[in-house]
Design an enzyme around this catalytic site. Structure first.
Site, PDB file in Angstrom:
ATOM      1  N   SER A   1       0.468  -1.078   0.093  1.00  0.00           N
ATOM      2  CA  SER A   1      -0.108   0.095  -0.045  1.00  0.00           C
ATOM      3  C   SER A   1       0.799   1.165   0.114  1.00  0.00           C
ATOM      4  CB  SER A   1      -0.672  -0.001   1.546  1.00  0.00           C
ATOM      5  OG  SER A   1      -2.203   0.598   0.541  1.00  0.00           O
TER       6      SER A   1
ATOM      7  N   HIS B   1      -7.730  -5.543   0.419  1.00  0.00           N
ATOM      8  CA  HIS B   1      -6.525  -4.335   0.143  1.00  0.00           C
ATOM      9  C   HIS B   1      -5.328  -5.201   1.122  1.00  0.00           C
ATOM     10  CE1 HIS B   1      -4.151  -0.954  -0.675  1.00  0.00           C
ATOM     11  NE2 HIS B   1      -4.063  -0.551   0.673  1.00  0.00           N
TER      12      HIS B   1
ATOM     13  N   ASP C   1      -9.804  -6.476  -2.807  1.00  0.00           N
ATOM     14  CA  ASP C   1      -9.863  -6.140  -3.290  1.00  0.00           C
ATOM     15  C   ASP C   1      -9.920  -5.231  -4.488  1.00  0.00           C
ATOM     16  OD1 ASP C   1      -8.124  -3.824  -3.599  1.00  0.00           O
ATOM     17  OD2 ASP C   1      -5.985  -4.042  -2.939  1.00  0.00           O
TER      18      ASP C   1
END
Length: 247
Positions: free
Chosen positions: A147, A225, A198
């Site tokens: 991320s 995610h 995700d």
């Protein structure tokens, strides 16, 4: 009186013997001490930039010595997480047990690492990671980047990918900031990893990262995610499979 004094003397002698036996017991004093495989929590000075990191030493790898031929592994983290995430999941201990030196850092301004002005630019973030590798003594590690940490890992990959033995982006941000031609020039073995639930960053990152010539893709089933949190066993299996095929 003599009898009372005799009893008192025996009680004192018994208490002294009990205390001596406690001191000589092999487990005495262990309470409050870290176990042999405890996580090392140390402030790491990278020049004038202190960075907090976690590292687990276990079994034959005690002291941070990895098995020959196995690359070091450096874990970054997402915006809502810190190096503690990789410790809590057991990821650091798992890799240590497999013979890898695995280290997780708190990025500047997160966890126990103070903010740093130098990471305000992409060039500064490249310099930051370069210094971290030097100070930790990590030569050609595998870089794990979920991320938010893509803001650090991607510019480093494109500028100094030859310093990495492998790259594992986990739905990183910032992939659209670079052109397909830039990705084509990178020769670092890459595992593109994301959860099948995700629907945003995972597929978006894949569209850009698929231009890396030496990539493979692993999709974690029934995971969002932060796929490593949702399905840690599947995540660990995919990660170890990738690490084992690196040379």
């Amino acid at each position: 009186m003599p009898l009372a004094r005799s009893r008192l003397g025996l009680l004192l002698l018994g208490a002294l013997l009990t205390f001596l036996l406690y001191l000589l017991h092999p487990d005495a004093g262990k309470r409050g001490r870290p176990a042999a495989n405890a996580t090392a929590r140390t402030g790491m000075a990278a020049g004038e930039l202190p960075v907090f990191y976690r590292e687990v030493s276990a079994g034959p790898q005690a002291g941070g010595t990895a098995s020959p031929g196995r690359p070091d592994v450096l874990f970054l983290h997402g915006q809502a997480f810190t190096s503690k995430t990789w410790e809590a999941l057991g990821t650091l201990a798992l890799l240590a047990g497999e013979g890898y030196r695995a280290v997780a850092i708190d990025l500047p301004g997160y966890g126990d690492s103070p903010p740093a002005e130098m990471v305000a630019t992409a060039q500064g973030r490249v310099a930051f990671l370069d210094r971290v590798l030097q100070e930790l003594g990590m030569r050609r590690p595998v870089l794990i980047s979920p991320s938010m940490s893509g803001r650090f890992a991607l510019p480093f990959l494109l500028a100094q990918g030859d310093q990495l033995a492998g790259f594992v982006p986990i739905a990183p941000v910032g992939t659209k900031d670079y052109a397909a031609e830039q990705y084509h020039r990178v020769q670092t073995p890459t595992l593109i990893l994301y959860g099948d639930r995700d629907a945003s960053l995972g597929p978006q990152a894949l569209q850009s990262l698929r231009h890396l010539p030496r990539h493979r893709v692993a999709v974690v089933p029934d995971a969002g995610h932060a796929c490593y949190l949702d399905k840690p066993e599947d995540f660990h299996r995919a990660l170890l499979g990738f690490l084992r095929q690196l040379k």
